[in-house]
Design a protein around this motif. Structure first.
Motif, PDB file in Angstrom:
ATOM      1  N   SER A  67       1.014  -1.024   0.120  1.00  0.00           N
ATOM      2  CA  SER A  67       0.135  -0.047   0.063  1.00  0.00           C
ATOM      3  C   SER A  67       0.708   1.333  -0.118  1.00  0.00           C
ATOM      4  CB  SER A  67      -0.947   0.031   1.169  1.00  0.00           C
ATOM      5  OG  SER A  67      -0.174   0.018   2.455  1.00  0.00           O
ATOM      6  N   GLY A  68       1.957   1.114   0.691  1.00  0.00           N
ATOM      7  CA  GLY A  68       2.954   2.294   0.709  1.00  0.00           C
ATOM      8  C   GLY A  68       3.396   2.685  -0.612  1.00  0.00           C
ATOM      9  N   VAL A  69       4.076   1.614  -1.343  1.00  0.00           N
ATOM     10  CA  VAL A  69       4.698   1.652  -2.438  1.00  0.00           C
ATOM     11  C   VAL A  69       3.807   2.110  -3.485  1.00  0.00           C
ATOM     12  CG1 VAL A  69       6.144   0.623  -4.213  1.00  0.00           C
ATOM     13  CG2 VAL A  69       6.643   0.138  -1.807  1.00  0.00           C
ATOM     14  N   GLU A  70       2.558   1.592  -3.646  1.00  0.00           N
ATOM     15  CA  GLU A  70       1.531   1.774  -4.479  1.00  0.00           C
ATOM     16  C   GLU A  70       1.169   3.346  -4.376  1.00  0.00           C
ATOM     17  OE1 GLU A  70      -1.526  -0.837  -3.848  1.00  0.00           O
ATOM     18  OE2 GLU A  70      -0.763  -2.415  -5.054  1.00  0.00           O
ATOM     19  N   ALA A  71       1.030   3.841  -3.040  1.00  0.00           N
ATOM     20  CA  ALA A  71       0.657   5.094  -2.783  1.00  0.00           C
ATOM     21  C   ALA A  71       1.886   6.219  -3.358  1.00  0.00           C
ATOM     22  CB  ALA A  71       0.252   5.605  -1.377  1.00  0.00           C
ATOM     23  N   ALA A  72       3.224   5.635  -3.287  1.00  0.00           N
ATOM     24  CA  ALA A  72       4.132   6.645  -3.528  1.00  0.00           C
ATOM     25  C   ALA A  72       4.037   6.542  -5.201  1.00  0.00           C
ATOM     26  CB  ALA A  72       5.676   5.959  -3.080  1.00  0.00           C
ATOM     27  N   ILE A  73       4.046   5.658  -5.855  1.00  0.00           N
ATOM     28  CA  ILE A  73       3.838   5.612  -7.326  1.00  0.00           C
ATOM     29  C   ILE A  73       2.771   6.424  -7.620  1.00  0.00           C
ATOM     30  CG2 ILE A  73       3.433   4.019  -9.311  1.00  0.00           C
ATOM     31  CD1 ILE A  73       4.892   1.823  -7.885  1.00  0.00           C
ATOM     32  N   ASP A  74       1.669   6.287  -7.241  1.00  0.00           N
ATOM     33  CA  ASP A  74       0.644   7.103  -7.453  1.00  0.00           C
ATOM     34  C   ASP A  74       0.875   8.602  -7.408  1.00  0.00           C
ATOM     35  OD1 ASP A  74      -2.173   7.711  -8.165  1.00  0.00           O
ATOM     36  OD2 ASP A  74      -3.080   7.308  -6.392  1.00  0.00           O
ATOM     37  N   LEU A  75       1.195   9.042  -6.360  1.00  0.00           N
ATOM     38  CA  LEU A  75       1.358  10.388  -6.071  1.00  0.00           C
ATOM     39  C   LEU A  75       2.528  10.861  -6.667  1.00  0.00           C
ATOM     40  CD1 LEU A  75       1.141   9.955  -1.838  1.00  0.00           C
ATOM     41  CD2 LEU A  75      -0.426  11.329  -3.646  1.00  0.00           C
ATOM     42  N   ALA A  76       3.502  10.264  -7.117  1.00  0.00           N
ATOM     43  CA  ALA A  76       4.700  10.701  -7.947  1.00  0.00           C
ATOM     44  C   ALA A  76       4.106  11.348  -9.268  1.00  0.00           C
ATOM     45  CB  ALA A  76       5.652   9.601  -8.329  1.00  0.00           C
ATOM     46  N   GLY A  77       2.896  10.904  -9.702  1.00  0.00           N
ATOM     47  CA  GLY A  77       2.548  11.551 -10.841  1.00  0.00           C
ATOM     48  C   GLY A  77       1.670  12.920 -10.852  1.00  0.00           C
ATOM     49  N   ILE A  78       1.725  13.170  -9.496  1.00  0.00           N
ATOM     50  CA  ILE A  78       0.808  14.571  -9.075  1.00  0.00           C
ATOM     51  C   ILE A  78       1.675  15.329  -8.654  1.00  0.00           C
ATOM     52  CG2 ILE A  78      -1.287  15.290  -7.810  1.00  0.00           C
ATOM     53  CD1 ILE A  78      -2.047  12.410  -7.854  1.00  0.00           C
TER      54      ILE A  78
ATOM     55  N   PRO B 259      11.794   9.704 -11.107  1.00  0.00           N
ATOM     56  CA  PRO B 259      12.882  10.508 -10.575  1.00  0.00           C
ATOM     57  C   PRO B 259      12.422  11.533  -9.678  1.00  0.00           C
ATOM     58  CG  PRO B 259      11.662  11.249 -12.715  1.00  0.00           C
ATOM     59  CD  PRO B 259      11.277   9.654 -12.271  1.00  0.00           C
ATOM     60  N   ASN B 260      11.274  11.406  -9.301  1.00  0.00           N
ATOM     61  CA  ASN B 260      10.893  12.346  -8.180  1.00  0.00           C
ATOM     62  C   ASN B 260      10.497  11.361  -6.661  1.00  0.00           C
ATOM     63  OD1 ASN B 260       8.782  11.273  -9.153  1.00  0.00           O
ATOM     64  ND2 ASN B 260       7.333  13.087  -8.803  1.00  0.00           N
ATOM     65  N   VAL B 261      10.963  10.244  -6.694  1.00  0.00           N
ATOM     66  CA  VAL B 261      10.496   9.390  -5.649  1.00  0.00           C
ATOM     67  C   VAL B 261      12.070   9.181  -4.798  1.00  0.00           C
ATOM     68  CG1 VAL B 261       9.934   7.323  -4.411  1.00  0.00           C
ATOM     69  CG2 VAL B 261       8.594   8.567  -6.322  1.00  0.00           C
ATOM     70  N   THR B 262      12.252   9.387  -3.505  1.00  0.00           N
ATOM     71  CA  THR B 262      13.363   9.361  -2.629  1.00  0.00           C
ATOM     72  C   THR B 262      12.937   8.296  -1.770  1.00  0.00           C
ATOM     73  OG1 THR B 262      14.122  11.333  -2.878  1.00  0.00           O
ATOM     74  CG2 THR B 262      15.124  10.019  -1.299  1.00  0.00           C
ATOM     75  N   ILE B 263      13.642   6.963  -1.751  1.00  0.00           N
ATOM     76  CA  ILE B 263      13.334   5.873  -0.633  1.00  0.00           C
ATOM     77  C   ILE B 263      14.218   5.748   0.414  1.00  0.00           C
ATOM     78  CG2 ILE B 263      13.305   3.570  -0.495  1.00  0.00           C
ATOM     79  CD1 ILE B 263      12.426   3.431  -3.594  1.00  0.00           C
ATOM     80  N   LEU B 264      13.862   5.997   1.692  1.00  0.00           N
ATOM     81  CA  LEU B 264      14.655   5.724   2.881  1.00  0.00           C
ATOM     82  C   LEU B 264      14.198   4.826   3.711  1.00  0.00           C
ATOM     83  CD1 LEU B 264      14.386   9.622   4.099  1.00  0.00           C
ATOM     84  CD2 LEU B 264      16.086   8.606   2.716  1.00  0.00           C
ATOM     85  N   THR B 265      15.190   3.754   3.909  1.00  0.00           N
ATOM     86  CA  THR B 265      14.901   2.655   4.719  1.00  0.00           C
ATOM     87  C   THR B 265      15.615   2.847   6.039  1.00  0.00           C
ATOM     88  OG1 THR B 265      16.920   1.420   3.853  1.00  0.00           O
ATOM     89  CG2 THR B 265      14.434   1.069   2.900  1.00  0.00           C
ATOM     90  N   ARG B 266      15.439   1.968   7.169  1.00  0.00           N
ATOM     91  CA  ARG B 266      15.755   2.005   8.320  1.00  0.00           C
ATOM     92  C   ARG B 266      15.564   3.357   8.948  1.00  0.00           C
ATOM     93  NH1 ARG B 266      20.866  -1.080  10.321  1.00  0.00           N
ATOM     94  NH2 ARG B 266      19.665  -0.994  12.184  1.00  0.00           N
ATOM     95  N   ALA B 267      14.556   4.089   8.699  1.00  0.00           N
ATOM     96  CA  ALA B 267      13.938   5.448   9.158  1.00  0.00           C
ATOM     97  C   ALA B 267      12.780   5.446   9.921  1.00  0.00           C
ATOM     98  CB  ALA B 267      13.804   6.277   7.947  1.00  0.00           C
ATOM     99  N   LYS B 268      13.035   5.795  10.923  1.00  0.00           N
ATOM    100  CA  LYS B 268      11.623   5.855  12.166  1.00  0.00           C
ATOM    101  C   LYS B 268      11.247   7.324  12.127  1.00  0.00           C
ATOM    102  CE  LYS B 268      11.072   5.230  17.116  1.00  0.00           C
ATOM    103  NZ  LYS B 268      11.411   4.564  18.438  1.00  0.00           N
ATOM    104  N   THR B 269       9.958   7.486  11.793  1.00  0.00           N
ATOM    105  CA  THR B 269       9.225   8.848  12.127  1.00  0.00           C
ATOM    106  C   THR B 269       9.192   9.048  13.278  1.00  0.00           C
ATOM    107  OG1 THR B 269       8.113   8.044   9.715  1.00  0.00           O
ATOM    108  CG2 THR B 269       7.183  10.059  10.941  1.00  0.00           C
ATOM    109  N   THR B 270       9.489  10.324  13.587  1.00  0.00           N
ATOM    110  CA  THR B 270       9.360  10.556  15.036  1.00  0.00           C
ATOM    111  C   THR B 270       8.460  11.863  15.403  1.00  0.00           C
ATOM    112  OG1 THR B 270      11.456  12.119  14.812  1.00  0.00           O
ATOM    113  CG2 THR B 270      11.697   9.992  15.700  1.00  0.00           C
TER     114      THR B 270
END
Length: 523
Positions: A365-376, A403-414
């Motif tokens: 769901s998260g990756v699909e959302a990123a792909i969807d939003l990248a077009g907007i 090109p407009n998607v940056t992926i961060l792993t091992r990242a904890k939202t605070t």
């Protein structure tokens, strides 16, 4: 404006018009007005019952109203009602013209009793699959009650209004200039919110109910499956739900329910309700359960206490309470919900056009959302707590190619940070190094899974550490006469088809329990 196929379909629908209608247009020389004029002329061509005139006084431009000749307009569209909203347009044309809406007469009677003026403004986006339900519900109310006026506003077309009112989620509803509600709502839900005495009336009515043989708690696929299978046994069956349809109401498309090639979530929910009612199930919608009261002795009546104070009784109970979006539970999330913090990229994505957003969650769901939003949007930062994205490989590959998607792993939202009442930044910690970072952005989409709706059960049935109801292969809980099914349970694979099957199985187990139990006296 409309292609020949759509125009032919519209013409067929408008043949059902009981009487004449008038389109009142507020147009200028802009490109959007030119498009709207084309749409209105196409409607005009589809039926001799439709007339068109122009009047810009007091209206947004471009916009058009639908009314009966000689009457003041009560239904208006400020924007082109295409995409998901085309059905709203067709229904408004028919219902203003006198075609009866598919709403229970008891609900319509409650609508007619509402005293106004009730002037609604609905901000929507054409890509939102929840917006049409709200637009259609309010248009029904305007069609049957002269004190109700509704204007549906395309947020992408009237961006200055959206910015002024700080609208960052759709559908957003204003009543008489003040915030009324946000999110999907039915006619029944809107009336309940307007009727301040509704809770007391509901409590009195429900408290008078006779005991059920099977009472289902929850109106999603598991609850609907349980209700149908129980009712087909010829026993007294009830279903009490906070929102009938559950998560399916918020699902864009369903393509994996066997024998149903493709449908939308809201339509699937409506079809479930129709199926349940076909068997005479007593559906008690818009009711929140506060407590499960176990039977004092095996075979005695089980109680289900509602938040309004009423207590329903039943010889057996099937718990099918489903799940809800999991929250980040970090500072700022609750404060900026619908002010930059969102949970539905399909609904709210267009409101962030050209802006910077983050998606929290690296599953499908998260990756699909990123792909969807990248077009907007201008840029998407995809944040995942784990070492790698958990989505399907094809989705990950697609996301990494953008090109407009940056992926961060091992990242904890605070923290979600805000300024002037809206989201302005997101804070996260790099779990590998312990360093803390701040990303300036305007939106945060949370896509981190679901949490079971079982808080009210903590003192009754056995739950696992995730809050799921522990069940055996037949849906039994630790309490005699109490069964459970669906996303709220330990059953693996949270899928619609699995939930429906588990609900059906739980109802069969409940029936098996009933035929082996004596009939108790009502309390």
């Amino acid at each position: 404006m409309l292609d020949s196929t759509i125009k032919a379909q519209l013409k067929a629908y408008l043949e059902r018009l009981p009487g004449p209608i008038e389109l009142v247009a507020a147009l200028d020389d802009s490109a959007s007005s030119t498009e709207m004029r084309g749409l209105l002329e196409d409607i005009l061509d589809c039926s001799p019952q439709v007339s068109l005139r122009e009047d810009v006084s007091g209206a947004r431009v471009p916009s058009f109203a639908i009314t009966r000749p000689g009457q003041a307009p009560r239904v208006r569209f400020a924007g082109l009602p295409l995409g998901h909203e085309f059905t709203s347009l067709v229904l408004a044309l028919l219902q203003v013209g006198g075609y009866p809406p598919k709403v229970e007469e008891s609900v319509l009677a409650n609508v007619r009793e509402l005293a106004g003026p009730l002037n609604f403004e609905v901000y929507m986006s054409l890509s939102c699959h929840n917006c049409p339900d709200v637009v259609q519900a309010l248009n029904v109310m305007a069609a049957v009650n002269p004190d109700v006026n509704v204007t549906t506003i395309d947020g992408a077309l009237f961006q200055a209004e959206v910015a002024e009112r700080e609208i960052m989620a759709v559908p957003s509803v204003y009543l008489n200039g003040q915030v009324f509600a946000s999110g999907r709502m039915t006619v029944e839900e809107i009336v309940a919110k307007l009727d301040t005495n509704r809770e007391a009336k509901d409590a009195a009515r429900l408290a008078a109910q006779k005991p059920f043989d099977v009472l289902v708690v929850g109106g999603g696929p598991a609850g609907a499956g349980a209700a149908v299978y129980a009712a087909r046994k010829g026993i007294r069956t009830g279903i009490v739900a906070d929102r009938f349809g559950g998560q399916t109401n918020d699902t864009l498309g369903i393509e994996n329910y066997i024998s149903v090639k493709e449908t939308t979530g809201p339509k699937f929910a409506a079809d479930m309700l129709e199926h349940v009612k076909q068997y005479g199930v007593d559906v008690m919608n818009l009711q929140r359960v506060a407590k499960l009261i176990p039977a004092s002795e095996p075979g005695e009546l089980i109680g289900v206490q509602l938040e309004n104070g009423a207590v329903l009784q039943s010889r057996s109970v099937v718990l099918a309470t489903g799940a809800r979006w999991r929250m980040l539970n970090v500072p700022g999330e609750e404060e900026y919900k619908n002010k930059g913090v969102a949970y539905c990229p399909h609904c709210d994505g267009p409101l962030f056009k050209g802006k910077r957003v983050a998606v929290v969650g690296g599953g499908n769901s998260g990756v699909e959302a990123a792909i969807d939003l990248a077009g907007i949007v201008a840029h998407v930062t995809l944040i995942e707590f784990g070492d790698q994205l958990r989505a399907d490989a094809v989705l990950v590959t697609k996301a990494r190619s953008l090109p407009n998607v940056t992926i961060l792993t091992r990242a904890k939202t605070t923290e979600v940070e805000g300024k002037d009442g809206v989201v302005s930044a997101l804070h996260y910690e790099d779990m590998a190094t312990g360093t803390k970072h701040r990303i300036e952005l305007e939106g945060v989409f949370v896509q981190i899974g679901l949490v079971p709706n079982t808080d009210f059960l903590k003192d009754s049935v056995t739950l696992n550490r995730f809050g799921e109801i522990e069940v055996d292969a037949k849906g039994h809980t630790n309490l005699p006469g109490v069964f459970a099914a669906g996303d709220a349970t330990t059953t693996p694979y949270k899928q619609i088809v699995v939930a429906a099957g588990e609900g059906s199985k739980a109802a069969l187990s409940a029936f098996d329990y009933l035929i082996r139990s004596s009939v108790p006296e009502a309390a």
